[in-house]
Design a protein around this motif. Structure first.
Motif, PDB file in Angstrom:
ATOM      1  N   ALA A 110       4.398   7.135  10.961  1.00 21.92           N
ATOM      2  CA  ALA A 110       4.475   6.749  12.015  1.00 21.92           C
ATOM      3  C   ALA A 110       3.788   5.174  12.054  1.00 21.92           C
ATOM      4  N   LYS A 111       2.953   4.965  11.162  1.00 20.93           N
ATOM      5  CA  LYS A 111       2.738   3.268  10.485  1.00 20.93           C
ATOM      6  C   LYS A 111       3.426   2.703  10.430  1.00 20.93           C
ATOM      7  N   GLU A 112       4.807   3.528   8.804  1.00 26.59           N
ATOM      8  CA  GLU A 112       4.924   2.990   8.444  1.00 26.59           C
ATOM      9  C   GLU A 112       5.896   2.471   8.942  1.00 26.59           C
ATOM     10  N   GLN A 113       6.652   3.957  10.404  1.00 29.82           N
ATOM     11  CA  GLN A 113       7.727   3.503  10.861  1.00 29.82           C
ATOM     12  C   GLN A 113       7.275   2.399  11.667  1.00 29.82           C
ATOM     13  N   GLU A 114       6.871   1.883  12.417  1.00 32.87           N
ATOM     14  CA  GLU A 114       6.204   0.885  12.802  1.00 32.87           C
ATOM     15  C   GLU A 114       6.092  -0.735  12.262  1.00 32.87           C
ATOM     16  N   LEU A 115       5.304  -0.581  10.602  1.00 38.06           N
ATOM     17  CA  LEU A 115       5.817  -1.658   9.959  1.00 38.06           C
ATOM     18  C   LEU A 115       7.005  -2.117   9.247  1.00 38.06           C
ATOM     19  N   LEU A 116       7.946  -1.670   9.527  1.00 39.40           N
ATOM     20  CA  LEU A 116       9.711  -1.733   8.832  1.00 39.40           C
ATOM     21  C   LEU A 116       9.819  -1.957   9.964  1.00 39.40           C
ATOM     22  N   ALA A 117       9.877  -1.875  11.676  1.00 41.64           N
ATOM     23  CA  ALA A 117      10.736  -1.844  12.179  1.00 41.64           C
ATOM     24  C   ALA A 117      10.491  -3.204  12.515  1.00 41.64           C
ATOM     25  N   VAL A 118      12.194  -3.887  12.737  1.00 38.24           N
ATOM     26  CA  VAL A 118      12.010  -5.320  12.989  1.00 38.24           C
ATOM     27  C   VAL A 118      12.128  -6.080  13.916  1.00 38.24           C
ATOM     28  N   ARG A 144       6.232  -6.194   4.286  1.00 30.79           N
ATOM     29  CA  ARG A 144       6.359  -5.457   5.052  1.00 30.79           C
ATOM     30  C   ARG A 144       5.570  -4.295   3.655  1.00 30.79           C
ATOM     31  N   LYS A 145       6.348  -4.591   2.640  1.00 31.26           N
ATOM     32  CA  LYS A 145       6.617  -3.055   2.183  1.00 31.26           C
ATOM     33  C   LYS A 145       4.760  -3.417   1.375  1.00 31.26           C
ATOM     34  N   GLU A 146       4.249  -5.249   1.230  1.00 30.61           N
ATOM     35  CA  GLU A 146       2.763  -4.852   1.071  1.00 30.61           C
ATOM     36  C   GLU A 146       2.180  -3.224   1.458  1.00 30.61           C
ATOM     37  N   LEU A 147       2.190  -4.033   3.065  1.00 31.16           N
ATOM     38  CA  LEU A 147       1.373  -3.822   3.776  1.00 31.16           C
ATOM     39  C   LEU A 147       1.517  -1.885   4.168  1.00 31.16           C
ATOM     40  N   SER A 148       2.738  -1.308   3.856  1.00 34.44           N
ATOM     41  CA  SER A 148       3.395   0.200   3.893  1.00 34.44           C
ATOM     42  C   SER A 148       2.425   0.925   2.502  1.00 34.44           C
ATOM     43  N   LYS A 149       2.496  -0.697   1.249  1.00 39.46           N
ATOM     44  CA  LYS A 149       1.503   0.935   0.122  1.00 39.46           C
ATOM     45  C   LYS A 149       0.266   0.699   0.769  1.00 39.46           C
ATOM     46  N   VAL A 150      -0.323  -0.201   1.389  1.00 33.02           N
ATOM     47  CA  VAL A 150      -1.594  -0.563   1.683  1.00 33.02           C
ATOM     48  C   VAL A 150      -1.977   1.325   2.890  1.00 33.02           C
ATOM     49  N   VAL A 151      -0.610   1.063   3.463  1.00 30.16           N
ATOM     50  CA  VAL A 151      -0.748   2.564   4.111  1.00 30.16           C
ATOM     51  C   VAL A 151      -0.890   3.314   3.722  1.00 30.16           C
ATOM     52  N   HIS A 152      -0.010   3.441   2.853  1.00 27.56           N
ATOM     53  CA  HIS A 152      -0.296   5.087   2.367  1.00 27.56           C
ATOM     54  C   HIS A 152      -1.474   4.774   1.254  1.00 27.56           C
ATOM     55  N   GLY A 153      -1.679   4.197   0.385  1.00 28.81           N
ATOM     56  CA  GLY A 153      -3.015   3.766  -0.073  1.00 28.81           C
ATOM     57  C   GLY A 153      -4.264   4.800   0.814  1.00 28.81           C
ATOM     58  N   LEU A 205      -6.065   2.463  10.348  1.00 30.62           N
ATOM     59  CA  LEU A 205      -4.990   1.820   9.883  1.00 30.62           C
ATOM     60  C   LEU A 205      -3.856   0.829  11.220  1.00 30.62           C
ATOM     61  N   ILE A 206      -4.455   0.660  12.913  1.00 29.79           N
ATOM     62  CA  ILE A 206      -5.427  -0.261  13.954  1.00 29.79           C
ATOM     63  C   ILE A 206      -5.504  -1.603  13.313  1.00 29.79           C
ATOM     64  N   LYS A 207      -5.951  -1.662  12.513  1.00 32.43           N
ATOM     65  CA  LYS A 207      -6.183  -3.154  11.965  1.00 32.43           C
ATOM     66  C   LYS A 207      -5.126  -3.729  11.205  1.00 32.43           C
ATOM     67  N   VAL A 208      -4.215  -2.683  10.414  1.00 37.95           N
ATOM     68  CA  VAL A 208      -2.716  -3.609   9.960  1.00 37.95           C
ATOM     69  C   VAL A 208      -2.540  -4.132  10.322  1.00 37.95           C
ATOM     70  N   ARG A 209      -1.897  -5.263  10.527  1.00 36.34           N
ATOM     71  CA  ARG A 209      -1.067  -5.706  11.324  1.00 36.34           C
ATOM     72  C   ARG A 209       0.392  -5.535  11.318  1.00 36.34           C
ATOM     73  N   THR A 210       0.678  -5.413  12.120  1.00 37.50           N
ATOM     74  CA  THR A 210       1.997  -5.065  12.309  1.00 37.50           C
ATOM     75  C   THR A 210       3.154  -6.390  13.216  1.00 37.50           C
ATOM     76  N   GLY A 211       4.777  -6.006  13.163  1.00 38.86           N
ATOM     77  CA  GLY A 211       4.906  -7.257  13.445  1.00 38.86           C
ATOM     78  C   GLY A 211       4.227  -8.022  15.412  1.00 38.86           C
TER      79      GLY A 211
END
Length: 185
Positions: free
Chosen positions: A177-185, A110-119, A24-30
């Protein structure tokens, strides 16, 4: 014997959770993070080396990274590695310094990446359940070989289930935690 099975299962479950965190560290957030590019392979005199071993990587600000190769002739190889990656980033080069600007993520991305994190979280849960199955199988083998009693087997399976529940809760916490990090603008 049962204790060894429990310890092995516990260690393997923890490794699965650690692997999830690493993935999950490799998943790009903002936000910019050096972990985003450290794993990229760069062709260094005929062999593939991680980017972190051929250049210094630094976070310039919240949305950009700077990469400074240790050898001037490596600039082109580093650019090529970044362009060839699945990050979708375009390097800007000024002399020997490569700057990566991370654009703000769109709501759709963001929603796409959230799905990746969930998967990834679901895959880890499956791995944990497989570890539980293996541990229970080993305990049943001990019962079959008459090395333990049925009461010990039942107690052991309950303990393994508690370990599994805790590990799955940890996975849920990491994913949340990762989803919250992703969805934070």
């Amino acid at each position: 014997m049962i204790k060894d099975i429990h310890n092995d299962a516990s260690v393997r479950m923890q490794k699965s959770i650690d692997a999830l965190r690493h993935t999950l560290i490799k998943v790009r957030t903002g936000r910019a993070s050096t972990a985003l590019v450290e794993h990229l392979k760069v062709n260094y005199y005929g062999s593939d080396m991680p980017l972190s071993q051929v250049a210094s990587i630094a976070v310039a600000d919240a949305r950009s990274l700077t990469i400074t190769p240790w050898e001037k002739q490596m600039v082109g190889a580093v650019e090529k590695a970044i362009l060839g990656s699945d990050l979708g980033l375009t390097p800007n080069t000024a002399g020997t310094v490569i700057r990566l600007n991370l654009p703000a993520l769109t709501e759709e991305r963001r929603k796409e990446l959230s799905k990746v994190v969930h998967g990834e979280g679901e895959d880890t849960k499956v791995a944990i359940r497989n570890i539980r199955r293996d541990a229970n199988h080993h305990v049943k083998e001990l019962l079959k070989d008459k090395q333990i009693t049925e009461d010990e087997m039942t107690r052991s399976e309950a303990d393994i289930q508690k370990m599994t529940d805790k590990a799955i809760k940890d996975v849920d916490d990491v994913v949340k935690a990762k989803e919250q990090e992703l969805l934070a603008v």
